[in-house]
Design a protein around this motif. Structure first.
Motif, PDB file in Angstrom:
ATOM      1  N   VAL A 173     -41.892 -10.767   8.706  1.00  0.00           N
ATOM      2  CA  VAL A 173     -42.845 -10.149   8.078  1.00  0.00           C
ATOM      3  C   VAL A 173     -42.663 -10.670   6.555  1.00  0.00           C
ATOM      4  N   GLN A 174     -43.933 -10.918   6.117  1.00  0.00           N
ATOM      5  CA  GLN A 174     -44.044 -11.448   4.867  1.00  0.00           C
ATOM      6  C   GLN A 174     -43.634 -10.154   3.808  1.00  0.00           C
ATOM      7  N   ASP A 175     -42.957 -10.571   2.551  1.00  0.00           N
ATOM      8  CA  ASP A 175     -42.776  -9.543   1.762  1.00  0.00           C
ATOM      9  C   ASP A 175     -41.767  -8.648   2.183  1.00  0.00           C
ATOM     10  N   THR A 176     -40.601  -9.161   2.508  1.00  0.00           N
ATOM     11  CA  THR A 176     -39.227  -8.448   2.967  1.00  0.00           C
ATOM     12  C   THR A 176     -38.311  -8.120   1.631  1.00  0.00           C
ATOM     13  N   GLY A 177     -39.172  -8.690   0.562  1.00  0.00           N
ATOM     14  CA  GLY A 177     -37.927  -8.265  -0.623  1.00  0.00           C
ATOM     15  C   GLY A 177     -36.815  -9.004  -0.555  1.00  0.00           C
ATOM     16  N   PRO A 178     -35.712  -8.295  -0.871  1.00  0.00           N
ATOM     17  CA  PRO A 178     -34.264  -9.090  -0.990  1.00  0.00           C
ATOM     18  C   PRO A 178     -33.999  -9.591   0.279  1.00  0.00           C
ATOM     19  N   TRP A 179     -34.456  -9.151   1.460  1.00  0.00           N
ATOM     20  CA  TRP A 179     -34.070  -9.703   2.868  1.00  0.00           C
ATOM     21  C   TRP A 179     -34.522 -11.223   3.001  1.00  0.00           C
ATOM     22  N   GLN A 180     -35.686 -11.507   2.390  1.00  0.00           N
ATOM     23  CA  GLN A 180     -35.791 -13.059   2.494  1.00  0.00           C
ATOM     24  C   GLN A 180     -35.078 -13.754   2.242  1.00  0.00           C
ATOM     25  N   ALA A 181     -34.505 -13.698   0.860  1.00  0.00           N
ATOM     26  CA  ALA A 181     -33.459 -14.463   0.290  1.00  0.00           C
ATOM     27  C   ALA A 181     -32.173 -14.372   1.027  1.00  0.00           C
ATOM     28  N   ILE A 182     -31.714 -13.223   1.701  1.00  0.00           N
ATOM     29  CA  ILE A 182     -30.384 -13.097   2.552  1.00  0.00           C
ATOM     30  C   ILE A 182     -30.643 -14.053   3.794  1.00  0.00           C
ATOM     31  N   VAL A 183     -31.609 -13.986   4.540  1.00  0.00           N
ATOM     32  CA  VAL A 183     -31.782 -14.930   5.723  1.00  0.00           C
ATOM     33  C   VAL A 183     -32.001 -16.046   5.471  1.00  0.00           C
ATOM     34  N   GLU A 184     -32.916 -16.691   4.509  1.00  0.00           N
ATOM     35  CA  GLU A 184     -33.026 -17.942   4.133  1.00  0.00           C
ATOM     36  C   GLU A 184     -31.733 -18.497   3.613  1.00  0.00           C
ATOM     37  N   ASN A 185     -31.006 -17.820   2.731  1.00  0.00           N
ATOM     38  CA  ASN A 185     -29.620 -18.494   2.355  1.00  0.00           C
ATOM     39  C   ASN A 185     -28.486 -18.572   3.154  1.00  0.00           C
ATOM     40  N   ASN A 186     -28.637 -17.613   4.464  1.00  0.00           N
ATOM     41  CA  ASN A 186     -27.377 -17.631   5.280  1.00  0.00           C
ATOM     42  C   ASN A 186     -27.669 -18.037   6.590  1.00  0.00           C
ATOM     43  N   ILE A 187     -28.696 -18.472   7.156  1.00  0.00           N
ATOM     44  CA  ILE A 187     -28.951 -18.925   8.137  1.00  0.00           C
ATOM     45  C   ILE A 187     -29.298 -20.461   8.237  1.00  0.00           C
ATOM     46  N   PRO A 188     -28.354 -21.087   8.516  1.00  0.00           N
ATOM     47  CA  PRO A 188     -28.570 -22.805   8.376  1.00  0.00           C
ATOM     48  C   PRO A 188     -29.518 -23.085   9.349  1.00  0.00           C
ATOM     49  N   ASP A 189     -30.374 -24.191   8.659  1.00  0.00           N
ATOM     50  CA  ASP A 189     -31.409 -25.037   9.316  1.00  0.00           C
ATOM     51  C   ASP A 189     -32.484 -24.199   9.987  1.00  0.00           C
ATOM     52  N   ALA A 190     -32.643 -22.927   9.603  1.00  0.00           N
ATOM     53  CA  ALA A 190     -33.648 -22.080  10.662  1.00  0.00           C
ATOM     54  C   ALA A 190     -35.001 -22.358   9.829  1.00  0.00           C
ATOM     55  N   ALA A 191     -36.008 -22.043  10.754  1.00  0.00           N
ATOM     56  CA  ALA A 191     -37.281 -22.279  10.152  1.00  0.00           C
ATOM     57  C   ALA A 191     -38.141 -20.570  10.297  1.00  0.00           C
ATOM     58  N   PHE A 192     -38.626 -20.290   9.219  1.00  0.00           N
ATOM     59  CA  PHE A 192     -39.100 -18.744   9.168  1.00  0.00           C
ATOM     60  C   PHE A 192     -40.749 -18.931   9.020  1.00  0.00           C
ATOM     61  N   LEU A 193     -41.474 -18.154  10.069  1.00  0.00           N
ATOM     62  CA  LEU A 193     -42.662 -18.297  10.138  1.00  0.00           C
ATOM     63  C   LEU A 193     -43.218 -17.050   9.673  1.00  0.00           C
ATOM     64  N   TYR A 194     -43.647 -16.708   8.320  1.00  0.00           N
ATOM     65  CA  TYR A 194     -43.956 -15.757   7.798  1.00  0.00           C
ATOM     66  C   TYR A 194     -45.444 -14.997   8.070  1.00  0.00           C
ATOM     67  N   GLN A 195     -45.438 -13.871   8.294  1.00  0.00           N
ATOM     68  CA  GLN A 195     -46.737 -13.172   8.682  1.00  0.00           C
ATOM     69  C   GLN A 195     -46.967 -12.049   7.748  1.00  0.00           C
ATOM     70  N   ALA A 196     -48.111 -12.059   7.161  1.00  0.00           N
ATOM     71  CA  ALA A 196     -48.607 -11.163   6.068  1.00  0.00           C
ATOM     72  C   ALA A 196     -49.192  -9.861   6.764  1.00  0.00           C
ATOM     73  N   ASP A 197     -49.755 -10.023   8.084  1.00  0.00           N
ATOM     74  CA  ASP A 197     -50.346  -9.342   8.719  1.00  0.00           C
ATOM     75  C   ASP A 197     -49.791  -8.710   9.921  1.00  0.00           C
ATOM     76  N   LEU A 198     -49.508  -7.240   9.750  1.00  0.00           N
ATOM     77  CA  LEU A 198     -48.511  -6.710  10.629  1.00  0.00           C
ATOM     78  C   LEU A 198     -49.105  -6.675  11.982  1.00  0.00           C
ATOM     79  N   ASP A 199     -50.501  -6.702  12.181  1.00  0.00           N
ATOM     80  CA  ASP A 199     -51.085  -6.689  13.556  1.00  0.00           C
ATOM     81  C   ASP A 199     -50.867  -7.951  14.039  1.00  0.00           C
ATOM     82  N   ALA A 200     -51.000  -9.038  13.424  1.00  0.00           N
ATOM     83  CA  ALA A 200     -50.796 -10.497  13.650  1.00  0.00           C
ATOM     84  C   ALA A 200     -49.433 -10.773  14.118  1.00  0.00           C
ATOM     85  N   MET A 201     -48.494 -10.222  13.313  1.00  0.00           N
ATOM     86  CA  MET A 201     -46.991 -10.149  13.620  1.00  0.00           C
ATOM     87  C   MET A 201     -46.766  -9.551  15.044  1.00  0.00           C
ATOM     88  N   SER A 202     -47.311  -8.384  15.050  1.00  0.00           N
ATOM     89  CA  SER A 202     -47.223  -7.789  16.659  1.00  0.00           C
ATOM     90  C   SER A 202     -47.800  -8.456  17.713  1.00  0.00           C
TER      91      SER A 202
END
Length: 114
Positions: free
Chosen positions: A14-43
Motif C-alpha cells: 500500500v502506498q503511503d505506509t509512512g515509516p514502514w516504507q523505509a523499514i522494508v526497503e532498507n531491510n529486505i535485500p533485492d526485493a521489488a515493491f509494487l506500490y498501490q495507492a488505491d486500496l480497491d486496486a490493492m485488494s
C-alpha cells in the motif's frame, strides 16, 4: 521468517505506509515493491495474484485486510525480525496529564502485542 528470508521477492505494498516504507526497503535485500495507492486496486490485485503483501498487527482486523485475504489460499506469516518494530509515543501538556495518562494506559493494555 525474517527480512533476510524475503530477499529477492516482489511484494504488493500500500502506498503511503509512512515509516514502514523505509523499514522494508532498507531491510529486505533485492526485493521489488509494487506500490498501490488505491486500496480497491490493492485488494483486487491481491485476490487475483500470488504476490505477497504486508499488513501490521493493527491492520490485521481491518475490513480491507480481511477482504484481501478472502481467497482462502493465503496464510499470514509473521515477520519475526528485530528490525520489524516501531515505537509509538504519546505526548501531552503536563496540565492534561490526569486526563491523558489513563487513556494512554488503556491503549497500552489493549494494543495488539504481536
Amino acid at each position: 521468517m525474517t527480512f533476510d528470508d524475503l530477499a529477492g521477492i516482489s511484494f504488493l505494498v500500500v502506498q503511503d505506509t509512512g515509516p514502514w516504507q523505509a523499514i522494508v526497503e532498507n531491510n529486505i535485500p533485492d526485493a521489488a515493491f509494487l506500490y498501490q495507492a488505491d486500496l480497491d486496486a490493492m485488494s483486487e490485485i491481491s485476490r487475483n495474484s500470488k504476490f505477497p503483501y504486508f499488513f501490521s498487527n493493527l491492520s490485521l482486523v481491518s475490513s480491507a485486510t480481511i477482504e484481501r485475504s478472502d481467497d482462502g489460499g493465503r496464510v499470514a506469516v509473521p515477520i519475526d525480525d528485530p528490525r520489524n518494530r516501531l515505537e509509538f509515543y504519546g505526548s501531552y501538556l503536563k496540565s492534561n496529564r490526569k486526563l491523558v495518562q489513563p487513556l494512554l494506559k488503556e491503549i497500552n493494555k489493549i494494543w495488539p502485542q504481536n
